[in-house]
Write an enzyme that holds these catalytic residues in place. Sequence first.
Site, PDB file in Angstrom:
ATOM      1  N   GLY A 150       0.853  -1.180   0.000  1.00 47.11           N
ATOM      2  CA  GLY A 150       0.000   0.000   0.000  1.00 47.11           C
ATOM      3  C   GLY A 150       0.892   1.233   0.000  1.00 47.11           C
ATOM      4  O   GLY A 150       1.993   1.214   0.549  1.00 47.11           O
ATOM      5  N   ASN A 307       1.529   5.643   5.495  1.00 43.98           N
ATOM      6  CA  ASN A 307       0.995   4.551   4.667  1.00 43.98           C
ATOM      7  C   ASN A 307      -0.545   4.599   4.693  1.00 43.98           C
ATOM      8  O   ASN A 307      -1.126   5.415   5.419  1.00 43.98           O
ATOM      9  CB  ASN A 307       1.523   3.218   5.219  1.00 43.98           C
ATOM     10  CG  ASN A 307       0.894   2.870   6.541  1.00 43.98           C
ATOM     11  OD1 ASN A 307       0.595   3.756   7.343  1.00 43.98           O
ATOM     12  ND2 ASN A 307       0.649   1.612   6.772  1.00 43.98           N
ATOM     13  N   CYS A 309      -3.103   3.046   6.071  1.00 37.19           N
ATOM     14  CA  CYS A 309      -3.914   3.051   7.311  1.00 37.19           C
ATOM     15  C   CYS A 309      -3.364   3.965   8.389  1.00 37.19           C
ATOM     16  O   CYS A 309      -3.881   4.022   9.510  1.00 37.19           O
ATOM     17  CB  CYS A 309      -4.046   1.626   7.820  1.00 37.19           C
ATOM     18  SG  CYS A 309      -4.868   0.576   6.619  1.00 37.19           S
ATOM     19  N   GLU A 311      -0.614   4.066  10.230  1.00 39.45           N
ATOM     20  CA  GLU A 311       0.204   3.677  11.381  1.00 39.45           C
ATOM     21  C   GLU A 311       1.703   3.833  11.137  1.00 39.45           C
ATOM     22  O   GLU A 311       2.494   3.731  12.066  1.00 39.45           O
ATOM     23  CB  GLU A 311      -0.123   2.239  11.820  1.00 39.45           C
ATOM     24  CG  GLU A 311       0.381   1.112  10.937  1.00 39.45           C
ATOM     25  CD  GLU A 311      -0.546   0.804   9.755  1.00 39.45           C
ATOM     26  OE1 GLU A 311      -1.418   1.648   9.450  1.00 39.45           O
ATOM     27  OE2 GLU A 311      -0.390  -0.254   9.141  1.00 39.45           O
ATOM     28  N   PRO A 485      -3.639  -2.309  11.589  1.00 40.21           N
ATOM     29  CA  PRO A 485      -5.035  -2.768  11.706  1.00 40.21           C
ATOM     30  C   PRO A 485      -5.159  -4.294  11.761  1.00 40.21           C
ATOM     31  O   PRO A 485      -6.149  -4.806  12.278  1.00 40.21           O
ATOM     32  CB  PRO A 485      -5.682  -2.244  10.420  1.00 40.21           C
ATOM     33  CG  PRO A 485      -4.667  -1.512   9.655  1.00 40.21           C
ATOM     34  CD  PRO A 485      -3.354  -1.609  10.332  1.00 40.21           C
TER      35      PRO A 485
HETATM   36  P1  ADP Z   1      -2.552  -7.414   7.047  1.00 40.04           P
HETATM   37  O1  ADP Z   1      -3.407  -7.863   8.179  1.00 40.04           O
HETATM   38  O2  ADP Z   1      -3.112  -7.810   5.692  1.00 40.04           O
HETATM   39  O3  ADP Z   1      -1.119  -7.818   7.174  1.00 40.04           O
HETATM   40  P2  ADP Z   1      -3.136  -4.663   7.876  1.00 40.04           P
HETATM   41  O4  ADP Z   1      -4.610  -4.685   7.819  1.00 40.04           O
HETATM   42  O5  ADP Z   1      -2.490  -4.726   9.221  1.00 40.04           O
HETATM   43  O6  ADP Z   1      -2.531  -5.822   6.955  1.00 40.04           O
HETATM   44  O7  ADP Z   1      -2.635  -3.371   7.136  1.00 40.04           O
HETATM   45  C1  ADP Z   1      -1.288  -2.988   7.265  1.00 40.04           C
HETATM   46  C2  ADP Z   1      -0.885  -2.161   6.095  1.00 40.04           C
HETATM   47  O8  ADP Z   1      -0.876  -2.973   4.936  1.00 40.04           O
HETATM   48  C3  ADP Z   1      -1.818  -1.031   5.742  1.00 40.04           C
HETATM   49  O9  ADP Z   1      -1.614   0.113   6.500  1.00 40.04           O
HETATM   50  C4  ADP Z   1      -1.448  -0.813   4.308  1.00 40.04           C
HETATM   51  O10 ADP Z   1      -0.246  -0.074   4.200  1.00 40.04           O
HETATM   52  C5  ADP Z   1      -1.229  -2.219   3.813  1.00 40.04           C
HETATM   53  N1  ADP Z   1      -2.462  -2.776   3.226  1.00 40.04           N
HETATM   54  C6  ADP Z   1      -3.546  -3.238   3.842  1.00 40.04           C
HETATM   55  N2  ADP Z   1      -4.480  -3.663   2.974  1.00 40.04           N
HETATM   56  C7  ADP Z   1      -3.957  -3.462   1.757  1.00 40.04           C
HETATM   57  C8  ADP Z   1      -4.402  -3.670   0.405  1.00 40.04           C
HETATM   58  N3  ADP Z   1      -5.600  -4.153   0.109  1.00 40.04           N
HETATM   59  N4  ADP Z   1      -3.548  -3.345  -0.579  1.00 40.04           N
HETATM   60  C9  ADP Z   1      -2.354  -2.852  -0.326  1.00 40.04           C
HETATM   61  N5  ADP Z   1      -1.884  -2.636   0.898  1.00 40.04           N
HETATM   62  C10 ADP Z   1      -2.664  -2.914   1.928  1.00 40.04           C
END
Ligand code: ADP
Length: 637
Positions: A150, A307, A309, A311, A485
């Site tokens: 992301g 980024n 979200c 954080e 998240p």
């Molecule tokens: P995960 O649980 O899939 O590892 P998170 O929900 O903790 O990811 O999100 C962490 C970060 O990952 C987000 O802040 C963003 O930078 C990236 N991210 C989350 N969802 C996406 C997506 N659909 N496409 C690209 N990047 C994403």
Amino acid sequence: GIGDMLYDSQIFDKSGNNKQDIDEAKSYLEKLDAFDYKFKVGDYFFNKWHFRSLITHYVTLANKGQMKISFKDLLTLLAGKKLESYADKITEYFTMMTGQDFLPNSPTMMNAGGRLGQLSACFVLGMEDGMEEIMKSTSDAALIFKSGGGVGINYSNLREEGDIVASTSGVASGPVSFMNIINTVTEVVKQGGKRRGANMGIIEAWHPDVEKFITNKTEAGVLENFNVSVGIWEDFWHALVNTTDGNYVLRSPRDRKPVKEINAHQLIDLIALSAWKSAEPGLIFFDQINKYNVFAKARQAPLRATNPCGEQSLYPYESCNLGSINLVNLAKRQADGSYEFDWQGYEEIIRKTTRFLDNIIDVNNYPVPEISTASKESRRIGLGVMGVADLLYRLKIPYNSQEGYELQSKLSEALTYYSMEESVALARSRGEFPLCAKTEYPEGKIPISGYYEKSKESHSYEWEPLIEEIKKHGIRNVLTTTVAPTGTLSMIADCSNGMEPAFALVFEKRVTVGRFFYTNKILEEALKEEGLYTDEILEKIADNYGSLKGLDEIPQWMQDVFVTAMDIHWADHLMAQGVWQDWIGNAIAKTINMPYDVTVEDVKSAYLLAHEIGLKGMTVYRDGSRHKQVLHMTSEN
Ligand code: ADP
């Protein structure tokens, strides 16, 4: 484990650059000559890709029950006696992940061992005011989306809509239209069919197009692959809270000359109204982000983007790989049936996973060379947590109580303290991050607000000796902690996400063969213990928006302990975010949930409180206000 092994076998040099090529790795491993070629993988066995995919294959086969030997035995077979000690470490990492005690971010799980091999979730790109630069960032973004990441971009350097374009005597289309290009690119570049990319689009409050930017997304279907946030600096806050007239000047990105004067109160009203209507934009407090940014000195610039979200604040071309510890697994059952938190186990897993994430930096395959360089210069990692709410349910401590906040504060402090300590240990054995000497670390400063802003008596750990160690040996990672998240991770681990309270404790799922209830697993246990677990009660809870509040059948202690996001007042959500933010190096992904009937004034009060508490950013979500969320709500996620 592979990372550890490669480090200690000198394939990587101290600064973490993979200087020697595959041939050297091959000749080093050949020298060991203790290899038992029971697994013939052809001539290129020592190629790092093969090594990785071998492990992925092992996991796949083991999951299907088709692997007859233990992982440790496999490695011992492969590596021979001299590498036996690494086999232990690899087994440790392996069980940590399969036991769902810790999971690295989605890209690491999806791509490790694969052809792309891009392992980071978070990226930030620059966006400079020239067609070539804009297109370069667009193409970099496409490559990041393709690899599973992301991207956050601050669009404030782009001249405003209608401004002159000297070379063509034309007029500029403004930042919002360039965001549309990135949005379309996101749409088209699917991430290996797994998920669509995600964006953070930022405009700072002084930009002449800021009002257009704020209201742009209130319509459905606009910039659907974006989260948007307004960047706030000290000058805006000053105009808002310290001046009577609230006058605030919007400036040209080209020459910083004043373009027009607006009223800071009206602008914050507009933001609050838009967020009230459609949950966007969020606010990013750049003054807070940069207050303890010890890295700014090395980069000669403040941080200006996060980024998607929010954080992770990063510099242009920086990336970060994240990983989250599942806290509920650290609640250990005692002889009397109650649960206690295993602090010793927490320390151990923090240390292990700090090493794990540090290793990822070097085995990672970055989408463009500039990202590889910038990421290795700062070696930023994002160790975080998930399952916080489940842990509190299990310990029978209400999330929004004094005891709940105290526990969360200590969890947050421990996370950063031990990961920084481990990062110093890594600096001693592998070297500090390349730009460390140019930062404020050698002067004894640390990027942790709680150390400066919370009274000494309230600290749970001794920070001074750690700071002395950093002054002496440096630190291997510019920042070590964040709270993500964990949208996908928490689903895999079946725990509450990040540090959020559960959104609903029970909800109904309708599928072709009928309907069933998804019940929070800790609640399910508690209901069973109380002899209350029936289909009727689950239905009642589901019909009560997933909350236990006000249900006569449910004992009061359970109503107090099992709180949902909607049971918690928005001010308490902010408190919780603040408690984590005090000790987390980077930031916290958190939604400030508000009931449907809050007013725009409430949203504004939340902004003021958020800034007062020292949060680095904030996002509100008023119940029922949003048509579609970028992350976590679609089937693609
Ligand atoms: P995960 O649980 O899939 O590892 P998170 O929900 O903790 O990811 O999100 C962490 C970060 O990952 C987000 O802040 C963003 O930078 C990236 N991210 C989350 N969802 C996406 C997506 N659909 N496409 C690209 N990047 C994403």
